[in-house]
Design a protein around this motif. Structure first.
Motif, PDB file in Angstrom:
ATOM      1  N   ALA A 271       0.833  -1.206   0.000  1.00 54.52           N
ATOM      2  CA  ALA A 271       0.000   0.000   0.000  1.00 54.52           C
ATOM      3  C   ALA A 271       0.862   1.248   0.000  1.00 54.52           C
ATOM      4  O   ALA A 271       0.566   2.229  -0.705  1.00 54.52           O
ATOM      5  N   LEU A 272       1.934   1.229   0.773  1.00 55.44           N
ATOM      6  CA  LEU A 272       2.838   2.379   0.848  1.00 55.44           C
ATOM      7  C   LEU A 272       3.548   2.601  -0.486  1.00 55.44           C
ATOM      8  O   LEU A 272       3.690   3.740  -0.943  1.00 55.44           O
TER       9      LEU A 272
ATOM     10  N   ASP B 195       1.129   4.057  -2.905  1.00 51.30           N
ATOM     11  CA  ASP B 195       0.882   5.459  -2.552  1.00 51.30           C
ATOM     12  C   ASP B 195       1.998   6.345  -3.093  1.00 51.30           C
ATOM     13  O   ASP B 195       1.754   7.408  -3.673  1.00 51.30           O
ATOM     14  N   ARG B 196       3.233   5.897  -2.906  1.00 49.00           N
ATOM     15  CA  ARG B 196       4.383   6.686  -3.352  1.00 49.00           C
ATOM     16  C   ARG B 196       4.456   6.769  -4.874  1.00 49.00           C
ATOM     17  O   ARG B 196       4.693   7.836  -5.439  1.00 49.00           O
TER      18      ARG B 196
ATOM     19  N   ILE C  46      -0.880   8.949  -4.421  1.00 48.56           N
ATOM     20  CA  ILE C  46      -2.288   8.891  -4.009  1.00 48.56           C
ATOM     21  C   ILE C  46      -2.595   9.933  -2.934  1.00 48.56           C
ATOM     22  O   ILE C  46      -3.517  10.749  -3.089  1.00 48.56           O
ATOM     23  N   THR C  47      -1.830   9.929  -1.854  1.00 48.30           N
ATOM     24  CA  THR C  47      -2.065  10.886  -0.773  1.00 48.30           C
ATOM     25  C   THR C  47      -1.808  12.308  -1.249  1.00 48.30           C
ATOM     26  O   THR C  47      -2.549  13.238  -0.914  1.00 48.30           O
TER      27      THR C  47
ATOM     28  N   SER D 214      -6.274  11.619  -2.456  1.00 48.10           N
ATOM     29  CA  SER D 214      -7.092  10.420  -2.568  1.00 48.10           C
ATOM     30  C   SER D 214      -6.601   9.382  -1.568  1.00 48.10           C
ATOM     31  O   SER D 214      -5.675   9.622  -0.788  1.00 48.10           O
ATOM     32  N   THR D 215      -7.249   8.217  -1.580  1.00 45.66           N
ATOM     33  CA  THR D 215      -6.837   7.108  -0.724  1.00 45.66           C
ATOM     34  C   THR D 215      -6.797   5.836  -1.568  1.00 45.66           C
ATOM     35  O   THR D 215      -7.388   5.784  -2.660  1.00 45.66           O
ATOM     36  N   LEU D 216      -6.107   4.824  -1.062  1.00 42.56           N
ATOM     37  CA  LEU D 216      -6.021   3.558  -1.781  1.00 42.56           C
ATOM     38  C   LEU D 216      -7.419   2.973  -1.990  1.00 42.56           C
ATOM     39  O   LEU D 216      -7.751   2.502  -3.089  1.00 42.56           O
TER      40      LEU D 216
ATOM     41  N   GLU E 154      -9.262   4.815  -4.784  1.00 44.43           N
ATOM     42  CA  GLU E 154      -8.774   4.469  -6.120  1.00 44.43           C
ATOM     43  C   GLU E 154      -9.300   3.103  -6.560  1.00 44.43           C
ATOM     44  O   GLU E 154      -9.687   2.919  -7.719  1.00 44.43           O
TER      45      GLU E 154
ATOM     46  N   THR F 127      -5.735   9.160  -9.514  1.00 47.12           N
ATOM     47  CA  THR F 127      -4.407   8.703  -9.933  1.00 47.12           C
ATOM     48  C   THR F 127      -4.482   7.583 -10.972  1.00 47.12           C
ATOM     49  O   THR F 127      -5.554   7.085 -11.301  1.00 47.12           O
TER      50      THR F 127
END
Length: 446
Positions: free
Chosen positions: A5-6, A9-10, A14-15, A19-21, A24, A326
């Motif tokens: 997840a991290l 995100d990177r 996303i952040t 937005s959030t995982l 998306e 994203t």
């Protein structure tokens, strides 16, 4: 899992983009469901005579969507999903193969070359200059014309309307015709209720009704092996056509190129504007520019896989409204199309009658572009009307664009507005004029 997840995100930011995982992923599921109709609509549009391999067309449609969506997500990182486009597939079917007489592999070659041209103008900067050379109202008329054309295709092919000495309604008592009419009614009821899944809902409900009434047979299985018969057919099955068809082939390539470029640019601008990824002056951000490159590459890849022009889908807007921002969103869409690839028997029960509502719905959405046409300008009003009407009545997108372009240039010249006329439109009108003379005057006389 947290590490994955991290990493996502990177990579996708996303952040950073608010937005959030979970958002998306949800957006991807919503867009997939909104686009699902293309798996049945595209093969049906490309194969009106029933002579092509439906399973192979289904496979090509799904594979091209998988590739284009995943590449768009990872490379462009732009929240837009791609698949074979509606409208352009009708042009390939009814004009390139129908009116012009080319085989499917020859039509795929025209698609491939048009994608190559799109790619070249995108990486060289010619794309921007070409888009600027076409009046905005003229571009809107092309979109509106394709909308009316595709709705007309649906109504005629479902025999809800029949042509003849006196065009009229078809036999509404025929099961297939009645089912097609029901498809339109239920799709628009769902649309009026503002349900985002109106299109796929209309298809599914109509298919279920057809099964209950015995008008549609249940499949003998659920899963199947993808049919790769058309993969590479653009090269392996291509046979050179008669020299007399060269003008037609060139105009087909040109028309495919023009429609894809305008459609893609307009869709990306609209989606990017809503997602906050378009600059204030209306130009593309770096991500959106890369999405155009992927779009052109997707067209070439789609042709190699065995289907018509791959383009950006306005249904991506449903994911944007759900909060997706994203490239992870189209990646999710692509993965879901990959799963659908193995369920052809389920999709095979959807007949043309089931998708008429989807075609008319797409037509309504596209023809709304007429509101952006400058109807107060007599030259623009006339050329736009010719684009829309001739495109529909002649069953040819290229004819509509050609007549409209010629009318526009003539109108600007006779009204003394030569300084407002750019070279791009003159060149386009000149190409179409030569085509019309060659195809409709010289060739028939030989």
């Amino acid at each position: 899992m947290p590490d994955i997840a991290l990493a996502l995100d990177r990579y996708f930011g996303i952040t950073e983009k608010g937005s959030t995982l979970r958002t998306e992923l949800k957006g991807g599921v919503i867009v997939f469901l909104a686009m699902l109709y293309i798996l049945v609509s595209n093969p049906a549009i490309l194969n009106p005579s029933g002579t092509l391999n439906e399973n192979a067309l289904f496979t090509a449609t799904a594979l091209s969507a998988v590739l284009a969506c995943i590449v768009t997500g990872f490379l462009a990182r732009f929240p837009v999903a791609m698949a074979p486009g509606m409208g352009i597939n009708a042009f390939v079917s009814y004009t390139v193969m129908g009116a012009m007489g080319f085989t499917y592999s020859q039509a795929l070659m025209a698609v491939f070359i048009s994608g190559l041209l799109f790619f070249i103008v995108s990486i060289t900067g010619l794309r921007t200059r070409m888009l600027e050379s076409i009046p905005a109202s003229f571009r809107f008329s092309i979109t509106a014309g394709i909308g009316l054309f595709i709705a007309t295709v649906g109504l005629l092919d479902a025999e809800i309307i029949v042509l003849g000495a006196s065009p009229s309604f078809g036999n509404l008592g025929e099961p297939a015709v009645a089912l097609g009419l029901f498809s339109i009614v239920i799709t628009f009821i769902l649309y009026f209720r503002k349900w985002w899944g109106a299109v796929i809902g209309g298809i599914l409900i109509t298919a279920l009704l057809g099964i209950v009434l015995g008008a549609i047979e249940l499949p003998t299985g659920i899963t199947s092996t993808p049919d790769l018969s058309y993969v590479g057919a653009v090269f392996t099955e291509f046979q050179m056509f008669d020299s007399a068809l060269i003008p037609s082939f060139l105009i087909a390539v040109f028309a495919l190129f023009m429609v894809d470029m305008f459609d893609s640019a307009g869709t990306l601008l609209g989606i990017g504007e809503r997602a906050g990824m378009i600059k204030e002056e209306g130009t593309f951000t770096k991500d959106a520019g890369r999405a155009l490159l992927v779009d052109s590459g997707g067209t070439m890849a789609g042709a190699v896989l065995g289907t018509s022009t791959v383009t950006s889908f306005i249904e991506s807007q449903a994911g944007i409204e759900a909060g997706a921002r994203t490239g992870l969103m189209p990646v999710v869409v692509g993965l879901l199309f990959l799963v659908a690839l193995f369920f052809y028997p389920i999709f095979s029960i959807v007949t043309f009658s089931c998708i008429v509502g989807a075609l008319v719905f797409v037509g309504v959405c596209m023809i709304s572009s007429v509101k952006n046409i400058d109807w107060t300008d007599p030259v623009m009003a006339t050329s736009s009307f010719l684009v829309i009407s001739i495109m529909t009545l002649s069953y040819s997108i290229s004819n509509g664009i050609g007549f409209g372009a010629i009318a526009y240039v003539i109108g600007m010249l006779v009204t003394g507005r030569r300084t407002e006329l750019n070279k791009g439109m003159i060149i386009i009108a000149g190409i179409f004029l030569l085509y019309f003379i060659a195809y409709y005057v010289v060739i028939p006389a030989l």
